[in-house]
Design a protein around this motif. Sequence first.
Motif, short mmCIF file in Angstrom:
data_model
loop_
_atom_site.label_atom_id
_atom_site.label_comp_id
_atom_site.label_asym_id
_atom_site.label_seq_id
_atom_site.Cartn_x
_atom_site.Cartn_y
_atom_site.Cartn_z
N ASP A 174 0.52 -1.19 -0.55
CA ASP A 174 -0.06 -0.19 0.29
C ASP A 174 1.00 1.40 -0.02
O ASP A 174 1.74 1.20 0.98
CB ASP A 174 -0.96 -0.39 1.25
N LEU A 175 0.87 2.39 -0.99
CA LEU A 175 1.58 2.85 -1.00
C LEU A 175 0.75 4.60 -0.80
O LEU A 175 0.10 5.55 -1.76
CB LEU A 175 2.07 3.54 -2.75
N PRO A 176 0.51 4.63 0.49
CA PRO A 176 0.28 5.93 0.76
C PRO A 176 0.86 7.63 0.63
O PRO A 176 1.48 8.07 2.06
CB PRO A 176 -0.31 5.53 2.58
N PHE A 177 1.18 7.81 -0.36
CA PHE A 177 2.40 8.66 -0.83
C PHE A 177 1.37 9.96 -1.28
O PHE A 177 0.48 9.97 -2.45
CB PHE A 177 3.63 8.59 -1.71
N ALA A 178 1.83 11.25 -0.61
CA ALA A 178 0.78 12.39 -1.02
C ALA A 178 1.78 12.61 -2.23
O ALA A 178 1.86 13.95 -3.03
CB ALA A 178 1.26 13.34 -0.39
N THR A 179 3.34 12.83 -2.63
CA THR A 179 3.92 12.70 -3.71
C THR A 179 4.82 12.16 -4.11
O THR A 179 4.73 10.21 -3.79
CB THR A 179 5.88 14.09 -3.02
N GLN A 180 5.72 11.90 -5.44
CA GLN A 180 6.91 11.14 -5.58
C GLN A 180 8.17 10.72 -4.72
O GLN A 180 8.68 9.86 -5.48
CB GLN A 180 7.09 11.26 -7.26
N PHE A 181 8.11 11.74 -4.30
CA PHE A 181 9.70 11.50 -3.36
C PHE A 181 9.05 10.38 -2.45
O PHE A 181 9.07 10.64 -1.28
CB PHE A 181 9.70 12.68 -3.08
N TYR A 182 8.97 9.05 -3.12
CA TYR A 182 8.99 7.62 -2.33
C TYR A 182 9.34 7.28 -0.88
O TYR A 182 9.04 7.08 -0.10
CB TYR A 182 8.52 6.92 -3.32
N LEU A 183 10.63 6.91 -1.06
CA LEU A 183 11.71 7.35 -0.18
C LEU A 183 12.45 8.51 0.74
O LEU A 183 11.94 7.88 2.55
CB LEU A 183 13.21 6.88 -0.76
N PHE A 184 12.21 9.19 0.48
CA PHE A 184 11.65 10.89 1.65
C PHE A 184 10.51 10.52 2.53
O PHE A 184 10.78 10.73 3.75
CB PHE A 184 11.70 12.03 1.06
N GLU A 185 9.74 9.75 1.46
CA GLU A 185 8.30 10.86 2.34
C GLU A 185 8.28 9.13 3.32
O GLU A 185 7.45 9.63 4.59
CB GLU A 185 6.69 10.85 1.67
N SER A 186 8.40 8.20 3.02
CA SER A 186 8.07 7.56 3.79
C SER A 186 9.22 7.37 4.89
O SER A 186 8.44 6.49 5.90
CB SER A 186 9.09 5.42 3.27
N ILE A 187 9.99 7.91 5.13
CA ILE A 187 10.72 8.04 6.16
C ILE A 187 10.74 8.76 7.42
O ILE A 187 10.19 8.98 8.42
CB ILE A 187 12.31 8.80 5.67
N VAL A 188 9.21 10.24 6.56
CA VAL A 188 8.89 11.23 7.21
C VAL A 188 7.50 9.99 7.99
O VAL A 188 7.60 11.27 9.14
CB VAL A 188 8.40 12.22 6.26
N ARG A 189 6.71 9.49 7.33
CA ARG A 189 6.09 8.66 7.78
C ARG A 189 6.13 8.09 8.66
O ARG A 189 5.00 7.14 9.30
CB ARG A 189 4.80 8.56 6.73
N LEU A 190 7.25 7.82 8.76
CA LEU A 190 7.42 6.19 9.66
C LEU A 190 7.13 5.23 8.97
O LEU A 190 7.38 4.08 9.49
CB LEU A 190 6.74 7.07 11.17
N ARG A 191 6.87 5.13 7.63
CA ARG A 191 6.86 3.72 7.56
C ARG A 191 7.27 3.07 6.89
O ARG A 191 8.60 3.12 5.86
CB ARG A 191 5.71 3.25 6.06
N PHE A 192 8.89 2.64 7.66
CA PHE A 192 9.98 2.35 7.69
C PHE A 192 9.72 0.46 7.00
O PHE A 192 11.24 0.31 6.04
CB PHE A 192 10.55 2.14 9.03
N ASP A 193 8.85 -0.11 6.69
CA ASP A 193 8.74 -1.47 6.41
C ASP A 193 8.88 -1.06 4.43
O ASP A 193 9.20 -1.23 3.27
CB ASP A 193 7.17 -1.97 5.98
N LEU A 194 8.01 0.42 4.21
CA LEU A 194 7.81 0.61 2.58
C LEU A 194 9.25 1.30 2.64
O LEU A 194 9.86 1.36 1.38
CB LEU A 194 7.23 2.08 2.54
N THR A 195 10.17 1.66 3.37
CA THR A 195 11.49 1.98 2.81
C THR A 195 12.49 1.03 3.14
O THR A 195 13.36 1.24 1.90
CB THR A 195 12.43 3.38 4.60
#
Length: 335
Positions: A174-195
């Motif tokens: 599941d990709l709950p991203f608001a931007t296309q910067f997936y790596l950066f946003e996954s870290i900010v959202r604390l979704r380390f599974d996605l990171t």
Amino acid sequence: MLLQRFLIRLLTMAITLFGVAVVVFIVIRVAPGDPIAMMLPPGATDADIARLRALYGLDKTIVQQFFIWLSGVVRGDFGTSISLRQDVLGLVFNRLPATLELASVALVMAVAIGGTMAILGARERGTAVEAGIDIASGAALSIPDFLWGLVLILLFGVLVPVFDISGRVSPQLDLPFATQFYLFESIVRLRFDLTRDLLAHMLMPAIALALPLAAIISQLLKQSLNEVLDLDYVVLARVKGFSETQVILREALKNAALPTLTLVGVQFTFLIGGTVIVERLFSYEGLGNMAIDAVINRDLPLIQGIVLVFALLFVLINLAVDMMYALLNPRLRHG
């Protein structure tokens, strides 16, 4: 002095971008192949062809087409993709974050690997360790990034399939991203599974991009360190009882790193350009992969948009490096 330098670089940037726009516009139009013919079915009439050519402005002279396109670019309108039927700027900005993240991860790897090799080589001057580092750097530099990519795919995708070698992220996540910067946003959202998943997909292409740059960093930084290590203030640090590692890290590195910093900034632009083939090898969903599709499909507006965005990135990075070097170098800052 800095302001004058900045204004000169801005003028140079504008001239460079205009030159790139002219060259790419002319080259892709004199190349063989008709993009309109590729869009139409075999039974299309001459009227259908004429209508599409008029729709995309291809019925005008090259000079007229160029100034129409350039006026649109100035307004932020890069045209419509012929193959994808979508806004070019939207397509480019949708893929650009993936390429920037991949290039940034590769840059971090290159600096870490190259810096470690340089410090170790400087610490072990005149020994077999330094000779081994020089041989490894030469080997890494002699092999281009796309060939490293093929080797990594063969080793870790075929012989020992332990790493993800295709795509940007696992499709089942599941990709709950608001931007296309997936790596950066996954870290900010604390979704380390996605990171973890994103980094697992980036690992192989990033290594392929990083190894040649790491070799360049290693060679230049080691050379700079060897020069600084013979200066009086470094010899004085040894007399005070500092170990060789402490001398390098605390005294020599900060002065030896300045030329390497400039090189890293310049090479980062080439690293971004190198993503074109590497992204294709690993089916990575970035701007480089899209560029190859655009060339195959003779998608003129999309090719123009991608090349111009790449050129803009190059000049902006070079400007940032130039300004940073001027700020860090007292002779330029006070000259």
